[in-house]
Motif scaffolding. Structure first.
Motif, PDB file in Angstrom:
ATOM      1  N   TRP A  31      -0.232  -4.925   5.517  1.00 17.07           N
ATOM      2  CA  TRP A  31       0.493  -3.759   5.007  1.00 17.07           C
ATOM      3  C   TRP A  31       1.323  -3.121   6.126  1.00 17.07           C
ATOM      4  CZ3 TRP A  31      -2.536   0.859   2.358  1.00 17.07           C
ATOM      5  CH2 TRP A  31      -1.616   1.711   1.744  1.00 17.07           C
ATOM      6  N   GLU A  32       0.678  -2.877   7.247  1.00 22.21           N
ATOM      7  CA  GLU A  32       1.316  -2.218   8.382  1.00 22.21           C
ATOM      8  C   GLU A  32       2.460  -3.083   8.943  1.00 22.21           C
ATOM      9  OE1 GLU A  32       0.590   0.776   9.574  1.00 22.21           O
ATOM     10  OE2 GLU A  32       2.016   0.680  11.249  1.00 22.21           O
ATOM     11  N   THR A  90       4.103  -5.772   7.583  1.00 22.14           N
ATOM     12  CA  THR A  90       5.256  -6.001   6.699  1.00 22.14           C
ATOM     13  C   THR A  90       6.105  -4.748   6.585  1.00 22.14           C
ATOM     14  OG1 THR A  90       3.839  -5.525   4.814  1.00 22.14           O
ATOM     15  CG2 THR A  90       4.252  -7.844   5.279  1.00 22.14           C
ATOM     16  N   THR A 113       6.191   1.944  -0.346  1.00 26.33           N
ATOM     17  CA  THR A 113       4.810   1.453  -0.238  1.00 26.33           C
ATOM     18  C   THR A 113       3.970   2.285   0.717  1.00 26.33           C
ATOM     19  OG1 THR A 113       5.366  -0.008   1.594  1.00 26.33           O
ATOM     20  CG2 THR A 113       5.543  -0.928  -0.634  1.00 26.33           C
ATOM     21  N   GLN A 133       2.574   3.218   4.545  1.00 28.88           N
ATOM     22  CA  GLN A 133       1.928   2.249   5.430  1.00 28.88           C
ATOM     23  C   GLN A 133       0.784   2.939   6.173  1.00 28.88           C
ATOM     24  OE1 GLN A 133       5.723   2.114   7.974  1.00 28.88           O
ATOM     25  NE2 GLN A 133       4.160   1.240   9.334  1.00 28.88           N
TER      26      GLN A 133
END
Lengths: 256, 276
Positions: free
Chosen positions: B42-43, B45, B56, B58
Motif C-alpha cells: 500500500w505504502e 505503490t 487510496t 496510505q
C-alpha cells in the motif's frame, strides 16, 4: 402382616391432543407394601411410565386415585424419589453439588442434610469424587451418584423409570447389582418400570404384568428364589428363573 | 492431569509436540507477514504513484492523521463517544433481550401471541427506522443508542429464547420430581444449561451494536468515528476515512475479545474434559 405403603386404585389416564385422544391407562389397581420391590413390566409404549408419573404426582390421572401412606397424592410428594432413564447429572455442577440438587429445590438444605449426604457419599464410595464433574466419572459411578441424589431427600419410596436402560448390556448387569445392593441396605420401597423381563424377575419381590395400550393389569406374580443371599445376578442363574421368564413372556404376548 | 508427575516423553511424542509447535508458530508468523505485506505494498505503490494516494490514502498519511487528531485532542473524544454509545447499546440489547426471552419462555401464551410480530421485526431492516428514532428522540447520542438497540434486540431475543427452549425436557422433569416450581426450573436447569447460548448472543450483539452505532452516527451526529467517516467522505479526505476505519476495526476487535474473556470466566472449570 406387611404394612401397606402405596395403594393404586382404578387408575385411568387419557391424554388429550389436537389429533385426538390417547387411552394410555385403564382401570389399573395394585398395592405395594413397605420394603417391597415391585416391577411393572409391559411392552414399550404401553403406559407404564404414565403410571409412575401419576404415582409421583407429576401427572394428574383422569380417573382413579393413588394413596401413599394413607395420604392422597396431589402434586409432587416429598415421600417419593424418582429416577429417570438417564442419570441426568448436570455437567455444570460437581458431584457433590449434583446430589444436593433435590435438597436445594425443596429448601431443606442445612447442616444436618449435608452431613447425611456426605455420609451417603462415603458409604457408597463416591466421597473421593465429590468435587469431580460428572464427565470425569464412569457410567456406573454416575448412576450411583444419581441414586444418591434421589436418596438425599430421604424418600419413603423410590420410583425407577427404566432406570438402567440407557446403559450398555454389561454395564447394566453390573449397575443393577450395585444399585440393588444400595436400595436394600437403605431399606427402601421400590416400584420399577421396565420392558426387560429378566431385569424385573431378578430384582423384584413381585412382578405386575401389563398389557399393551391401554395398560391394564394382566397378571401379578410373587417372585421367590431359594437363595441365601439374593442379588440380581444370582437370581439370573437360579433354577426358578426360566420358569418365571417363560410365564411372563407368554403373558406379554409379543409379536414382531 | 496437571497434578501428576509427567512420565518421560517418548521419542515419537516429542517429535509430535515439536511439529505442533512449529505449525502454531508458522501460522502466527504468516498472519503477521500478510499484515505487514499489505501495508508495505500500500505504502510503496502510493509512493510510486502507481495508485493515487488522494483516493487510496496510505499508511504514512494515516499515521500522520492519527497524530494530528491526537494533537488537536479530538482522537479520544471521537473514540470515546462511539465506544460509549456501542457499550450502552450492547448492554441494553443484552439485558433487555435476555429479559424479554425469559418472559417469552415463561409464558407460552405470550410467546405464541408475539411470534408473528417478532418474525416481521426480525426481517425488517432496522436501519429504515433511523429517521423515525431521530424525530422521536431528537438528534444526538440517545437516538444512536436506540438505533444500536433496535438492531441487536430482536436477534438477542430469538437467539436466547431458542437456547432456553432447547433445554433437555428430561432434566426439567428431574427437578420437577423434586417439586421444583417454574422459577426453580429456570434457575436450576434452563439458565445454567444455556450460558453458552447467552454468550453466543453477546458475541453477535457486539457486532450488531457497532453496526447500529455507526449507522446512527452516519445519520445524525457531531462526534464519533461514524461522524469522522461521513465527514471525511464529504470533504474528500480519504486519510481521515481510512484512519477512522482502522481505529474502528481495532476497537471492535478489542470489545469482541472482552466478550471472549467474559466467556472464559463464566465457563471456567466447566466441561473441561467434555470439550476435548
Amino acid at each position: 402382616m406387611a404394612e401397606e405403603l402405596v395403594d393404586v386404585r382404578n387408575l385411568g389416564m387419557k391424554y388429550q391432543s389436537p389429533n385426538g385422544e390417547i387411552d394410555a391407562v385403564r382401570d389399573v389397581s395394585f398395592t405395594v407394601n413397605k420394603g417391597e420391590f415391585v416391577s411393572l413390566v409391559g411392552p414399550s409404549g404401553c403406559g407404564k411410565s404414565t403410571i409412575l408419573s401419576i404415582i409421583s404426582g407429576l401427572l394428574k390421572p383422569t380417573s382413579g386415585s393413588v394413596r401413599i401412606g394413607g395420604e392422597w397424592v396431589r402434586g409432587t410428594s416429598r415421600k417419593v424419589g424418582y429416577m429417570l432413564q438417564k442419570d441426568h447429572l448436570f455437567d455444570w455442577r460437581t458431584i457433590y453439588q449434583n446430589v444436593l440438587l433435590g435438597l436445594e429445590v425443596r429448601g431443606t438444605l442445612n447442616r444436618e442434610s449435608r452431613e447425611r449426604v456426605l455420609g451417603l457419599l462415603k458409604t457408597y464410595g463416591l466421597y473421593d469424587f465429590k468435587d469431580k464433574y460428572p464427565n470425569q466419572l464412569s457410567g456406573g459411578m454416575r448412576q450411583r451418584a444419581a441414586l444418591i441424589r434421589t436418596l438425599a431427600v430421604n424418600p419413603d419410596i423410590l420410583l425407577l423409570d427404566e432406570a438402567f436402560s440407557a446403559l450398555d448390556y454389561q454395564m447394566r448387569i453390573a449397575v443393577t447389582d450395585d444399585i440393588y445392593g444400595i436400595i436394600k441396605s437403605e431399606q427402601k420401597t421400590v416400584i420399577l418400570v421396565t420392558h426387560d423381563i429378566s431385569e424385573s424377575i431378578s430384582m423384584s419381590d413381585r412382578v405386575i404384568v401389563l398389557s399393551k395400550r391401554p395398560a391394564t393389569v394382566t397378571a401379578i406374580h410373587d417372585i421367590k428364589f431359594n437363595l441365601e443371599k439374593r442379588t440380581p445376578l444370582a437370581c439370573r442363574e437360579a433354577q426358578e428363573f426360566p420358569g418365571y421368564f417363560n410365564t411372563i413372556w407368554k403373558e406379554l404376548d409379543v409379536h414382531v | 492431569m496437571s497434578d501428576k508427575q509427567e512420565p518421560a516423553l517418548s521419542r515419537e511424542r516429542a517429535e509430535y509436540l515439536r511439529k505442533v509447535k512449529i505449525r502454531k508458530y508458522s501460522i502466527f508468523a504468516t498472519r503477521i507477514l500478510i499484515l505487514v505485506a499489505v501495508f508495505a505494498v500500500w505504502e510503496i505503490t502510493a509512493n510510486l504513484k502507481l495508485v493515487d494516494p488522494f483516493i487510496t490514502s496510505q499508511p504514512s498519511r494515516i499515521i500522520r492523521t492519527l497524530v494530528n487528531l491526537y494533537r488537536e485532542g479530538d482522537l479520544f473524544r471521537h473514540i470515546g463517544v462511539t465506544c460509549l454509545e456501542t457499550v450502552a447499546g450492547f448492554l441494553m440489547g443484552t439485558i433487555l433481550g435476555t429479559g424479554i426471552a425469559i418472559l417469552l419462555w415463561w409464558s407460552d401464551f405470550i410467546s405464541r401471541v408475539l411470534e408473528p410480530y417478532l418474525v416481521v421485526l426480525n426481517s425488517l431492516p432496522k436501519i429504515a427506522l433511523g429517521p423515525i428514532f431521530i424525530i422521536w428522540i431528537g438528534p444526538g447520542p440517545s437516538a444512536i443508542i436506540v438505533m444500536a438497540l433496535a438492531i441487536s434486540l430482536i436477534v438477542t431475543i430469538l437467539e436466547v429464547l431458542n437456547g432456553f427452549l432447547s433445554a433437555d425436557p428430561e432434566k426439567i422433569r428431574l427437578v420437577q420430581t423434586f417439586g421444583a416450581n417454574r422459577l426453580q426450573v429456570f434457575t436450576k436447569v434452563v439458565l445454567p444449561a444455556n450460558i453458552s447460548s447467552v454468550i453466543n448472543a453477546l458475541k453477535i450483539n457486539v457486532g450488531l451494536s457497532w453496526v447500529g452505532v455507526i449507522v446512527g452516527e452516519f445519520l445524525v451526529s457531531r462526534a464519533g468515528l461514524g461522524y469522522l467517516i461521513v465527514y471525511g467522505g464529504q470533504v474528500f479526505q480519504l486519510d481521515l476515512v481510512m484512519t477512522s476505519v482502522i481505529i474502528l476495526a481495532v476497537a471492535a476487535a478489542l470489545m469482541y475479545q472482552g466478550v471472549v474473556w467474559i466467556e472464559k470466566k463464566l465457563t471456567k472449570n466447566r466441561q473441561i474434559y467434555g470439550q476435548l
